[in-house]
Design a protein around this motif. Structure first.
Motif, PDB file in Angstrom:
ATOM      1  N   VAL A 330     -16.274  -9.496 -48.301  1.00 40.53           N
ATOM      2  CA  VAL A 330     -16.079 -10.441 -49.403  1.00 40.53           C
ATOM      3  C   VAL A 330     -16.237  -9.702 -50.718  1.00 40.53           C
ATOM      4  CG1 VAL A 330     -16.796 -12.619 -50.449  1.00 40.53           C
ATOM      5  CG2 VAL A 330     -17.038 -12.285 -47.965  1.00 40.53           C
ATOM      6  N   HIS A 331     -15.255  -9.794 -51.577  1.00 42.59           N
ATOM      7  CA  HIS A 331     -15.275  -9.157 -52.898  1.00 42.59           C
ATOM      8  C   HIS A 331     -14.751 -10.146 -53.936  1.00 42.59           C
ATOM      9  CE1 HIS A 331     -15.888  -5.103 -51.166  1.00 42.59           C
ATOM     10  NE2 HIS A 331     -15.012  -5.460 -50.245  1.00 42.59           N
ATOM     11  N   TYR A 332     -14.621  -9.676 -55.181  1.00 41.53           N
ATOM     12  CA  TYR A 332     -13.852 -10.369 -56.213  1.00 41.53           C
ATOM     13  C   TYR A 332     -12.819  -9.372 -56.713  1.00 41.53           C
ATOM     14  CZ  TYR A 332     -16.222  -7.749 -59.940  1.00 41.53           C
ATOM     15  OH  TYR A 332     -16.685  -6.749 -60.757  1.00 41.53           O
ATOM     16  N   TRP A 333     -11.919  -9.812 -57.584  1.00 42.39           N
ATOM     17  CA  TRP A 333     -10.900  -8.905 -58.105  1.00 42.39           C
ATOM     18  C   TRP A 333     -10.679  -9.175 -59.585  1.00 42.39           C
ATOM     19  CZ3 TRP A 333      -5.842  -9.702 -60.106  1.00 42.39           C
ATOM     20  CH2 TRP A 333      -5.078  -8.528 -60.251  1.00 42.39           C
ATOM     21  N   ARG A 334     -10.535  -8.083 -60.361  1.00 42.52           N
ATOM     22  CA  ARG A 334     -10.256  -8.215 -61.795  1.00 42.52           C
ATOM     23  C   ARG A 334      -9.526  -6.965 -62.268  1.00 42.52           C
ATOM     24  NH1 ARG A 334     -15.062  -9.350 -66.071  1.00 42.52           N
ATOM     25  NH2 ARG A 334     -15.634  -7.246 -65.426  1.00 42.52           N
ATOM     26  N   GLU A 335      -8.371  -7.170 -62.844  1.00 44.13           N
ATOM     27  CA  GLU A 335      -7.571  -6.061 -63.381  1.00 44.13           C
ATOM     28  C   GLU A 335      -6.776  -6.547 -64.583  1.00 44.13           C
ATOM     29  OE1 GLU A 335      -7.354  -2.939 -62.657  1.00 44.13           O
ATOM     30  OE2 GLU A 335      -8.402  -2.767 -60.732  1.00 44.13           O
ATOM     31  N   ASP A 336      -6.801  -5.770 -65.670  1.00 46.11           N
ATOM     32  CA  ASP A 336      -5.950  -6.020 -66.841  1.00 46.11           C
ATOM     33  C   ASP A 336      -6.016  -7.466 -67.332  1.00 46.11           C
ATOM     34  OD1 ASP A 336      -5.064  -3.353 -66.704  1.00 46.11           O
ATOM     35  OD2 ASP A 336      -3.487  -3.896 -65.276  1.00 46.11           O
ATOM     36  N   GLY A 337      -7.202  -8.004 -67.369  1.00 44.42           N
ATOM     37  CA  GLY A 337      -7.378  -9.357 -67.877  1.00 44.42           C
ATOM     38  C   GLY A 337      -7.134 -10.454 -66.860  1.00 44.42           C
ATOM     39  N   HIS A 338      -6.712 -10.107 -65.669  1.00 41.14           N
ATOM     40  CA  HIS A 338      -6.500 -11.083 -64.602  1.00 41.14           C
ATOM     41  C   HIS A 338      -7.670 -11.036 -63.626  1.00 41.14           C
ATOM     42  CE1 HIS A 338      -2.463 -11.872 -66.020  1.00 41.14           C
ATOM     43  NE2 HIS A 338      -2.168 -10.583 -65.957  1.00 41.14           N
ATOM     44  N   GLU A 339      -7.999 -12.194 -63.064  1.00 45.80           N
ATOM     45  CA  GLU A 339      -9.169 -12.262 -62.199  1.00 45.80           C
ATOM     46  C   GLU A 339      -8.913 -13.234 -61.046  1.00 45.80           C
ATOM     47  OE1 GLU A 339     -13.784 -13.820 -62.636  1.00 45.80           O
ATOM     48  OE2 GLU A 339     -12.869 -12.736 -64.323  1.00 45.80           O
ATOM     49  N   VAL A 340      -9.448 -12.892 -59.878  1.00 49.04           N
ATOM     50  CA  VAL A 340      -9.443 -13.754 -58.704  1.00 49.04           C
ATOM     51  C   VAL A 340     -10.887 -13.906 -58.248  1.00 49.04           C
ATOM     52  CG1 VAL A 340      -8.752 -13.963 -56.275  1.00 49.04           C
ATOM     53  CG2 VAL A 340      -7.107 -13.158 -57.982  1.00 49.04           C
TER      54      VAL A 340
END
Length: 402
Positions: A330-340
């Motif tokens: 289980v993780h989270y994700w965030r790149e270039d101002g976008h997030e999940v």
């Protein structure tokens, strides 16, 4: 051997006793490591096979006590001649020093003698149990892990509504107290939080700054569960009264996570060093911990849409952590101002999950960006305009990952 592990107050002891209740009295023995009983033996050190009737009071939480109790069960097992097995269940086994080495010797001797005895070990300190099981008892046990109760379990057992589960969480022992929120919060603090931190963590680990660990737990659960917060910001921003550094905080998060209290989820990335370098996303393993610390009443929490949204997100994250199999991360994700909000991953499968409890009709750019960045991945919206929260909480993590 059966090793039953899991956090405090989730029903491990109750479950084992319910199973033992179905067995004849002469075929079972349930003991707790801090239970002192007067028994008879003339043992010398670890030789307890003979008995001359002399009285002896075994000390609690000792290797000596464990060996004597095991031999008491052995004697009963040898009397069974109808093909049945004797059952020895030992609760809070991790409190006995060197328990795994002692159990290894006793168990191996029983296998050589083909003794008809089943052994059940229970423990509420996950890292001590795991250390003993993997270092000394590899190949000798099957583990049954009991986690925090799910929405379906609390609904079936206590008739919880979805909102009640989101706020009051999944501790069965506290269910009868939710009508008196002051008593409920006191129970969560004194019967759950304090014993886990003071007894399970501080007594069995070298903690140089206990106050810092406690403050970190309260900060991560009460104020920031469901949020990404860099450890450097905690250190430099004065969020904690006790001074510390990022390495110390990271170690303490690891201990809190092992106790199934609070985890710092890492960012999903293809390269391991990028995961480790990312700021953690705090997530309580049970929303009862967040609610007991945050100060909102049940009605106040529901009235504050921003806070309730964070509580719902924490609930979803806790469900994922508590039901994910070992091979499912289980993780989270965030790149270039976008997030999940959450990412479930295992070899060849990847799922991005966004939690929305607010307005409908919003374009979820985070899920779109995640899908475009990770070819072959799937996405899932939980909440308004997506999978209903109650439906998502009714199935384990691997169900959604497929």
């Amino acid at each position: 051997m059966i090793a039953i592990t899991g956090p405090r107050q989730v029903g491990k002891t109750t479950m084992v006793n319910q199973v033992l209740d179905e067995q004849p009295a002469a075929h079972k023995l349930f003991v707790a490591t801090d239970q002192v009983e007067t028994i008879s033996t003339n043992f010398t050190q670890f030789d307890f096979d003979s008995n001359d009737g002399s009285a002896y009071t075994p000390p609690p939480r000792s290797e000596e006590w464990l060996v004597h109790t095991w031999n008491k069960a052995r004697a009963m097992a040898r009397r069974i001649n109808n093909g049945a097995h004797y059952i020895l269940a030992i609760d809070e086994i991790q409190k006995i020093p060197n328990w795994s080495e002692v159990v290894k010797g006793l168990w191996d001797k029983d296998r050589i003698e083909e003794l008809p005895m089943h052994v059940v070990l229970l423990g509420s300190s996950p890292w001590l149990m795991q250390k003993g099981l993997t270092e000394s008892l590899a190949g000798r046990f099957e583990r049954i892990h009991l986690s925090h109760w799910s929405f379906r379990e609390m609904q079936e057992a206590f008739d919880y509504t979805l909102d009640q589960y989101i706020y009051f969480g999944g501790y069965p022992g506290s269910a009868s107290l939710i009508g008196d929120e002051q008593r409920w919060r006191a129970y969560i603090r004194t019967s759950l939080i304090d014993p886990i931190i003071d007894k399970d963590i501080l007594e069995h680990n070298r903690i140089h700054k206990p106050a810092l660990l406690k403050q970190l737990f309260e900060l991560g659960c009460g104020a920031y569960s469901g949020q990404i917060l860099a450890l450097s910001k905690i250190v430099d921003g004065g969020l904690l009264q006790e001074a510390g550094n990022t390495t110390t905080l990271s170690d303490y998060i690891g201990l809190l996570s092992a106790a199934e209290l609070l985890s710092g989820l890492q960012k999903y990335a293809s390269k391991e060093h990028r995961k480790r370098a990312s700021p953690p996303k705090f997530n309580a393993h049970n929303t009862a911990l967040m609610s007991a610390l945050a100060g909102y009443t049940f009605e106040e929490a529901k009235a504050d849409r921003s806070y309730w949204g964070r509580l719902v997100e924490t609930c979803v994250g806790a469900h994922l952590m508590n039901t994910a199999h070992d091979e499912c991360d289980v993780h989270y994700w965030r790149e270039d101002g976008h997030e999940v909000d959450f990412v479930l991953s295992k070899p060849a499968k990847l799922l991005g999950i966004e939690v929305k409890s607010g307005k409908t009709g919003i374009v979820h750019k985070g899920l779109q960006a995640f899908s475009q960045t990770h070819t072959g991945s799937k996405t899932l919206l939980v909440g308004d305009a997506g999978i209903p929260v109650y439906e998502f909480l009714s199935a384990p993590a691997h169900h959604w990952l497929g």
